[in-house]
Design a protein around this motif. Structure first.
Motif, short mmCIF file in Angstrom:
data_model
loop_
_atom_site.label_atom_id
_atom_site.label_comp_id
_atom_site.label_asym_id
_atom_site.label_seq_id
_atom_site.Cartn_x
_atom_site.Cartn_y
_atom_site.Cartn_z
N THR A 1 0.81 -1.21 0.00
CA THR A 1 0.00 0.00 0.00
C THR A 1 0.85 1.27 0.00
O THR A 1 0.55 2.25 -0.68
N GLU A 2 1.91 1.20 0.78
CA GLU A 2 2.80 2.37 0.91
C GLU A 2 3.34 2.79 -0.45
O GLU A 2 3.29 3.95 -0.84
N LEU B 1 0.59 4.15 -2.78
CA LEU B 1 0.21 5.51 -2.41
C LEU B 1 1.21 6.52 -2.95
O LEU B 1 0.86 7.53 -3.59
N ASN C 1 0.28 8.96 -5.96
CA ASN C 1 0.24 10.37 -5.60
C ASN C 1 1.13 11.20 -6.53
O ASN C 1 0.80 12.32 -6.92
N THR D 1 -7.69 7.49 -7.26
CA THR D 1 -8.03 6.52 -6.20
C THR D 1 -8.04 5.11 -6.79
O THR D 1 -8.46 4.92 -7.94
N VAL E 1 -6.43 2.55 -2.06
CA VAL E 1 -5.50 3.70 -1.96
C VAL E 1 -6.27 4.96 -2.40
O VAL E 1 -6.89 5.00 -3.47
N ARG E 2 -6.25 6.02 -1.54
CA ARG E 2 -6.87 7.31 -1.92
C ARG E 2 -5.77 8.34 -1.80
O ARG E 2 -5.38 8.72 -0.70
N THR E 3 -5.27 8.74 -2.95
CA THR E 3 -4.04 9.53 -2.92
C THR E 3 -4.25 10.89 -2.27
O THR E 3 -3.37 11.40 -1.59
N PRO F 1 -5.42 10.01 2.08
CA PRO F 1 -5.01 8.62 2.34
C PRO F 1 -5.66 8.02 3.59
O PRO F 1 -5.82 6.82 3.69
N ILE G 1 -10.11 5.16 3.64
CA ILE G 1 -10.12 4.06 2.67
C ILE G 1 -11.14 3.01 3.11
O ILE G 1 -11.69 3.12 4.20
#
Ligand SMILES: Nc1ncnc2c1ncn2[C@@H]1O[C@H](COP(=O)(O)OP(=O)(O)O)[C@@H](O)[C@H]1O
Ligand SMILES: [Mg+2]
Length: 668
Positions: free
Chosen positions: A95-96, A99, A103, A115, A125-127, A130, A133
């Motif tokens: 996820t990291e 993102l 982003n 997203t 993931v919601r840039t 964040p 979610i």
């Protein structure tokens, strides 16, 4: 020939010229007005329809910019979704990494949101935000369609809670309070909380065609001016009119301006204002395109509106371009003004031309009018002088002809008048003469009867006296008183007998013995008697004879007439003077005239009418009997002739015997 005043010229209201000019003026005015109105409409329509066509074209350009932007987002999203490394990270649940990577893509390509959901639509993931979610996006129309492997892009209304999820600032950016707008349709609410987003979504699929999830991204259009400004830049450039930019482009969310370069009174972008009701009904409610003038914020524009539809073909907003109407109207007005000025100049020029042209027409007419007045005053010699070879020329010619005839007729009338007068005088004189003759004849007839009676009675005793006195004279001794007395008796009685003879002659004249006679001869024979008489010794006799035709008459009687006249003349001259005898034929009267002119004492006026009366004499007793002219008158009358007398006291007299050449039948 003065005319009575009522037939003179009536007073005029307008001259012919004024009427002509006025009627032309009326035609010019009406024609000018009509062409002005038509011209104004024509110019406006042409200019504005051209402007409208341009605006329609501009809207197509605006759509290109709009769709390009949408395509950009779609491309970014689909390309990113196809990245191998993205699949890797998803599969390994990193996820990291996702993102960070997404982003970077979001900021790099200027997206507001980017997203990633899993294959069931749940956000992983919601840039932009964040922290939030795990929410389910599978109900979203765009995401839902991308869950079946798909790539798509569409404008979309995004509600406030969704915006809040994507980022608090986005919700704030979208929020707009309505600004009261003239002509806008009323709405129950007075704010807008949702936003209009250009959104694209793409399925994330790995090499084995296994859907891993959905990547979606978008740009919120509210308060974002990139598209509208770019449209303006492409389409209208830097066009300005009186310090104002003429071209405008706007994106509407519903009827609300969310992105525009139309400005309000203060020059700020007019977001928060709304669409006019008229356009809203056509475009939003009915889905039509609007290509017409429309009231935008605070001015009239030439506009083009078309609906923006979401993926379900529902109308969610409007794309608009428009250009200020005023420059076109002003141009039209300027054109019309120029046109009007030119038309006015033409009219003035026309009037001047007309003024002189009418002068050319009117002048000959005026000279005709003057001529008629002159002729009415009696100047029949007046003529119109018009040289023009047209109807007026014809009129003048006919007029002159008419005057000519009038003059001729007038002259004839006058002539007739004088002839008539002369004839009347002549007839009157003839009548008077005839009357005088009649009176004379009657008088003579009466006197004749009386004289005949007396003469008859006296004649026989006188005969006796004469016989006996002769007998006595034969017996008487000469140189005795008796002898002398008897001689006197015989002489006086003889005289009486002569008088009585004359009387009888006068009263019972002998019927003339008519034979063809030469009058000149007759006059000469009458003269021959006197040649040796004492009375004629100092009288000069002038003869002025013309050749005369013989006429049927009694020579002896006429000789007696001439003798009487000659004796009278000699006596009037008292044996001293000139006697002129003239004979000639008067052809006109068909008669012979025998004139006896003496230089004697003449005849007094008062005697003239009595000359032919028997016993009228001015001579002393014993000298004249007063029968000579009376008898002569009778004789000449028998010859159907007459005796004329002209005389001037102290100078002389002329006795004229007039005898007709051809006598009429006695019956006549
Ligand atoms: N030639 C003449 N001149 C003047 N008077 C005339 C002339 N002839 C005639 N008379 C007048 O007319 C009158 C009438 O004339 P007449 O009849 O012959 O009569 P008598 O000669 O006997 O008088 C005259 O008395 C005389 O006054
Ligand atoms: Mg006499």
């Amino acid at each position: 020939m003065e005319l009575p005043p009522q037939t003179r010229m009536r007073s005029r209201q307008f001259s012919l010229r004024t009427k002509l000019i006025l009627s032309f003026l009326a035609v010019i005015a009406v024609g000018g007005l009509i062409s002005l109105i038509i011209g104004r409409r024509l110019v406006r329509n042409t200019l504005i329809s051209q402007a409208q066509a341009k605006v329609n074209h501009d809207l197509a350009s605006a759509w290109m910019v709009f769709n390009e932007k949408l395509q950009d987002i779609k491309d970014t999203v689909s390309l990113t979704a196809a990245r191998e490394s993205l699949h890797e990270a998803i599969r390994n649940n990193r996820t990291e990494v996702l993102l960070r990577y997404l982003n970077r893509v979001r900021t790099q390509y200027g997206l507001d949101i980017l997203t990633l959901t899993d294959s069931r639509g749940r956000v992983i993931v919601r840039t932009r935000n964040p922290g939030v979610i795990g929410d389910d996006q599978s109900e979203d129309e765009v995401v839902r369609r991308a869950l079946q492997p798909n790539v798509l892009a569409s404008p979309q209304i995004v509600p406030r809670e969704e915006l809040l999820r994507e980022g608090q600032d986005l919700a704030e950016q979208a929020y707009l309070e309505f600004i009261p707008t003239p002509k806008a349709a009323p709405r129950p609410e007075n704010e807008e909380t949702s936003g209009l987003m250009l959104k694209a979504a793409a399925t994330v699929i790995d090499e084995s065609n296994e859907p891993l999830g959905v990547l979606y991204g978008g740009i919120l259009l509210n308060r974002k001016y990139e598209i509208v400004d770019r449209v303006k830049e492409i389409v209208f450039k830097e066009e300005k009119y009186k310090g104002r930019e003429t071209g405008t482009a706007t994106i509407f969310q519903g009827d609300l301006r969310i992105s525009t370069n139309a400005t309000d009174q203060e020059g700020k972008r007019a977001i928060g204002t709304r669409l006019s009701e008229e356009v809203k009904k056509a475009v939003l409610d009915k889905g039509w395109a609007w290509n017409d003038r429309a009231f935008v914020v605070r001015d009239w524009y030439i506009t083009a509106y078309e609906p923006i539809k979401n993926i379900d073909e529902e109308i969610i907003g409007i794309l608009y371009v428009g250009t200020l109407e005023k420059p076109y109207i002003d141009t039209a007005n300027r054109l019309m003004f120029t046109f009007t000025v030119i038309a006015l100049l033409c009219a003035v020029f026309l009037l001047i031309v007309l003024y002189f042209a009418t002068a050319r027409i009117i002048k000959p007419l005026q000279s005709i009018v003057l001529a008629t007045q002159e002729i009415a005053r009696g100047g029949l010699d007046h003529r119109v002088e018009v040289q023009s070879r047209d109807e007026i020329g014809d009129l003048a010619a006919s007029f002159n002809q008419m005057t000519e005839r009038l003059k001729a007729a007038n002259e004839k009338l006058v002539e007739w008048g004088t002839t008539l007068e002369k004839k009347v005088k002549e007839r009157t004189r003839e009548l008077e003469e005839m009357q005088a003759h009649l009176i004379q004849s009657e008088k003579l007839a009466g006197l004749g009867k009386l004289a005949a009676g007396i003469a008859h009675e006296i004649n026989n005793p006188l005969g006796g006296i004469l016989i006996y006195s002769h007998l006595l004279l034969e017996d008487a001794k000469k140189d005795t008183v008796q002898y002398d007395n008897l001689k006197k008796i015989v002489k006086e009685t003889t005289r009486c007998k002569n008088i009585v003879k004359g009387l009888l002659e006068f009263a019972r004249p002998k019927e003339p013995e008519m034979t063809p006679t030469d009058i000149n001869d007759t006059v000469k024979r009458a003269l021959s008697i006197f040649e040796r008489q004492a009375l004629f010794q100092n009288i000069e006799i002038r003869l002025d004879f013309s050749e005369l035709p013989k006429i049927v008459s009694d020579a002896a009687q006429l000789q007696q007439v001439f003798t009487n006249i000659i004796v009278n003349a000699a006596e009037a001259m008292e044996g001293n003077g000139v006697l002129t005898i003239k004979t000639y034929v008067n052809c006109e009267a068909e008669c012979i005239r025998v004139e006896f002119t003496d230089t004697g004492h003449g005849i007094k006026e008062e005697y003239r009418s009595r000359l032919f009366e028997p016993f009228f004499t001015t001579k002393e007793v014993g000298k004249g009997t007063g029968l000579g002219l009376a008898i002569s008158y009778g004789i000449v009358q028998k010859h159907q002739g007459s005796i004329e007398v002209r005389s001037e006291v102290g100078k002389g007299s002329t006795f004229t015997v007039i005898l007709p050449l051809n006598r009429k039948n006695a019956d006549e």
